[in-house]
Design an enzyme around this catalytic site. Structure first.
Site, mmCIF file in Angstrom:
data_model
loop_
_atom_site.group_PDB
_atom_site.id
_atom_site.type_symbol
_atom_site.label_atom_id
_atom_site.label_comp_id
_atom_site.label_asym_id
_atom_site.label_seq_id
_atom_site.Cartn_x
_atom_site.Cartn_y
_atom_site.Cartn_z
ATOM 1 N N ASP A 179 0.858 -1.178 0.000
ATOM 2 C CA ASP A 179 0.000 0.000 0.000
ATOM 3 C C ASP A 179 0.897 1.231 0.000
ATOM 4 O O ASP A 179 1.851 1.307 0.785
ATOM 5 C CB ASP A 179 -0.883 -0.015 1.256
ATOM 6 C CG ASP A 179 -1.792 1.202 1.312
ATOM 7 O OD1 ASP A 179 -2.582 1.388 0.368
ATOM 8 O OD2 ASP A 179 -1.697 1.967 2.290
ATOM 9 N N GLU A 266 -1.808 -0.990 -5.766
ATOM 10 C CA GLU A 266 -2.958 -0.287 -6.287
ATOM 11 C C GLU A 266 -2.550 0.439 -7.564
ATOM 12 O O GLU A 266 -1.465 0.992 -7.638
ATOM 13 C CB GLU A 266 -3.413 0.735 -5.249
ATOM 14 C CG GLU A 266 -4.848 1.110 -5.356
ATOM 15 C CD GLU A 266 -5.238 2.000 -4.182
ATOM 16 O OE1 GLU A 266 -6.321 2.568 -4.209
ATOM 17 O OE2 GLU A 266 -4.427 2.123 -3.243
ATOM 18 N N CYS A 318 -12.733 -4.686 5.648
ATOM 19 C CA CYS A 318 -12.063 -5.343 6.770
ATOM 20 C C CYS A 318 -11.380 -6.589 6.213
ATOM 21 O O CYS A 318 -12.029 -7.432 5.597
ATOM 22 C CB CYS A 318 -13.088 -5.719 7.840
ATOM 23 S SG CYS A 318 -12.449 -6.876 9.049
ATOM 24 N N CYS A 321 -13.069 -9.939 7.937
ATOM 25 C CA CYS A 321 -14.396 -10.481 7.635
ATOM 26 C C CYS A 321 -14.991 -9.941 6.340
ATOM 27 O O CYS A 321 -16.041 -10.399 5.893
ATOM 28 C CB CYS A 321 -15.350 -10.212 8.798
ATOM 29 S SG CYS A 321 -15.774 -8.470 8.951
ATOM 30 N N CYS A 337 -13.176 -2.863 13.422
ATOM 31 C CA CYS A 337 -14.237 -3.314 12.535
ATOM 32 C C CYS A 337 -15.541 -3.447 13.332
ATOM 33 O O CYS A 337 -15.587 -4.161 14.338
ATOM 34 C CB CYS A 337 -13.873 -4.646 11.910
ATOM 35 S SG CYS A 337 -15.218 -5.387 10.980
ATOM 36 N N CYS A 340 -16.667 -7.463 13.134
ATOM 37 C CA CYS A 340 -15.975 -8.565 13.815
ATOM 38 C C CYS A 340 -15.058 -8.077 14.941
ATOM 39 O O CYS A 340 -14.318 -8.873 15.524
ATOM 40 C CB CYS A 340 -15.207 -9.426 12.819
ATOM 41 S SG CYS A 340 -13.772 -8.613 12.103
ATOM 42 N N ASP A 347 -3.149 1.373 6.978
ATOM 43 C CA ASP A 347 -2.253 0.978 5.884
ATOM 44 C C ASP A 347 -2.029 -0.528 5.841
ATOM 45 O O ASP A 347 -1.981 -1.133 4.776
ATOM 46 C CB ASP A 347 -0.905 1.700 6.007
ATOM 47 C CG ASP A 347 -1.059 3.208 5.918
ATOM 48 O OD1 ASP A 347 -2.045 3.662 5.311
ATOM 49 O OD2 ASP A 347 -0.204 3.927 6.473
HETATM 50 ZN ZN LIG Z 1 -14.325 -7.333 10.272
#
Ligand SMILES: [Zn+2]
Length: 419
Positions: A179, A266, A318, A321, A337, A340, A347
């Site tokens: 990243d 990216e 995330c 999950c 998150c 979860c 980053d």
């Molecule tokens: Zn999550």
């Protein structure tokens, strides 16, 4: 495959004069035909192709006023026209801006597309003979072309493009997602560990020196010898800045390529970002240059560089999950998150997501490759990178007459049939 070696060369006085003439003629040809194409386009709505320009140039050389165009090797001037045609093609394909007129005060370069060789420790070039060179590595392969350039600080370089044997070994190593950012230049996730590399800020480092030298320059009288000297001194600081940046990015990309077989990043729209407030920092960090270095180094060694579409929400997902957190903005560096409860570093989470997405892309490519190889394996474009490296110009495609004729031939039966 094609490889580039850039070396510093030391032409003698006579060769310097000859090179200066070639630079001048090549620049003249570029500017002359850029102007002519523009005029013709305004009058007829049609530009000029390489073939038309080359024919025109042959006639132009016969005129007594333009006899001096016969001094440099003809191939060098033709190359200048080919570059011009590519520049127009790149413009129409929306890859670059409109071709610009070349100035004698910026970096000069010419390309010898043939008859170059290495003899002893020197580089043999058409009409110039043996030029002293500092060859850091041996060139073991057929030389395709040599691009000679002169920087604004009066240094000469030669980028030797040569063909090497195809790769037989496949590269071993990890798959990493990287990243890019301004807080930490790269955040890497190799499947097990995360690590970050801080950016260097060469512009900031040399800002004071640059300011002092620029101030000194502004006090010099226009057209004076002292002013010319001061311009060189300022150019030296700029050169120092760009060398510092390049050196750092070469070392970083070398390390990343040594560690990995596949790197996922990216696909940043560097040009788009360059229009924002962050433009200076992004340029200073050298995002585009880093991706370019990683890409060609990896592909040269049989690895794979995967670019993920920039609309892929790498920061918002995330990595645990898959929940998409739309509430994130640039100022939030750490978050938990909501689905979860996993704590995330912004980053690190992004590099994790990029790695997962890269693996997904690669596996779909493998599935499809049984059917459409050409589509699944987009041409690695090593030559294209070599081209960019070689002349430092925004030339990506090298259009030739031969290619056109082929396409005309292919089209003609179809048009006949439709008639
Ligand atoms: Zn999550």
């Amino acid at each position: 495959m094609l490889n580039v070696l850039k070396v510093r060369i030391y032409p003698n006085k006579e060769q310097e004069i000859s090179l200066a003439k070639s630079f001048g003629c090549s620049r003249f040809v570029w500017n002359f035909y850029l102007n002519k194409t523009n005029t013709q386009y305004q009058e007829t709505g049609k530009g000029m192709t390489y073939c038309q320009m080359a024919k025109d140039l042959t006639q132009l050389k016969k005129l007594s006023d333009y006899g001096w165009l016969q001094e440099p090797t003809a191939a060098v001037l033709q190359q200048s026209l080919k570059n011009l045609e590519s520049a127009f093609k790149n413009f129409f394909a929306k890859r670059t801006g409109f071709p610009k007129f070349k100035s004698k005060h910026s970096k000069q370069s010419i390309r010898f597309p043939e008859s170059c060789s290495i003899k002893g420790g020197s580089l043999k070039l058409p009409k110039l003979g043996l030029v002293k060179a500092r060859l850091s590595k041996s060139v073991n392969g057929k030389i395709k072309s040599v691009t000679v350039s002169k920087t604004s600080t009066d240094k000469y370089f030669a980028a030797i493009l040569f063909e090497t044997d195809e790769l037989t070994t496949t590269k071993q190593g990890k798959i990493s997602g990287i990243d890019l950012g301004l807080n930490s230049l790269v955040t890497v996730f190799d499947g097990e560990n995360y690590y970050k590399v801080d950016p260097i800020k060469p512009t900031k480092k040399y800002a004071k020196r640059l300011r002092i030298r620029q101030k000194a320059l502004s006090r010099k009288t226009k057209g004076s010898n002292n002013r010319r000297k001061a311009v060189k001194v300022v150019a030296k600081v700029h050169e120092k800045i760009s060398n510092t940046r390049q050196d750092f990015l070469h070392k970083l990309s070398r390390k990343l390529c040594d560690d990995n077989q596949v790197i996922v990043a990216e696909n940043l729209c560097v040009k788009g970002l360059a229009r924002t407030k962050l433009a200076k920092s992004i340029h200073d960090a050298g995002f585009g240059m880093l991706l370019n270095f990683i890409s060609y180094k990896l592909e040269r060694e049989g690895g794979k560089f995967v670019q993920v579409d920039r609309f892929f929400p790498s920061t918002k997902l995330c990595s645990c999950c898959g929940h998409k957190n739309d509430l994130l903005n640039l100022s939030i560096r750490e978050w938990i998150c909501p689905s979860c409860q996993t704590p995330h570093d912004r980053d690190e989470n992004a590099s994790h997501n990029l790695r997962l997405e890269g693996i997904r892309i690669l596996s779909t490519l493998r599935l499809r490759s049984g059917l459409t190889v050409s589509e699944a394996e987009p041409s690695t474009n090593t030559a294209g990178h070599a081209e960019i490296q070689a002349c430092g110009e925004s030339v990506r495609l090298v259009g030739t007459c031969a290619k056109k004729r082929v396409s005309e031939k292919q089209e003609s039966p179809a048009t006949l049939r439709s008639n």
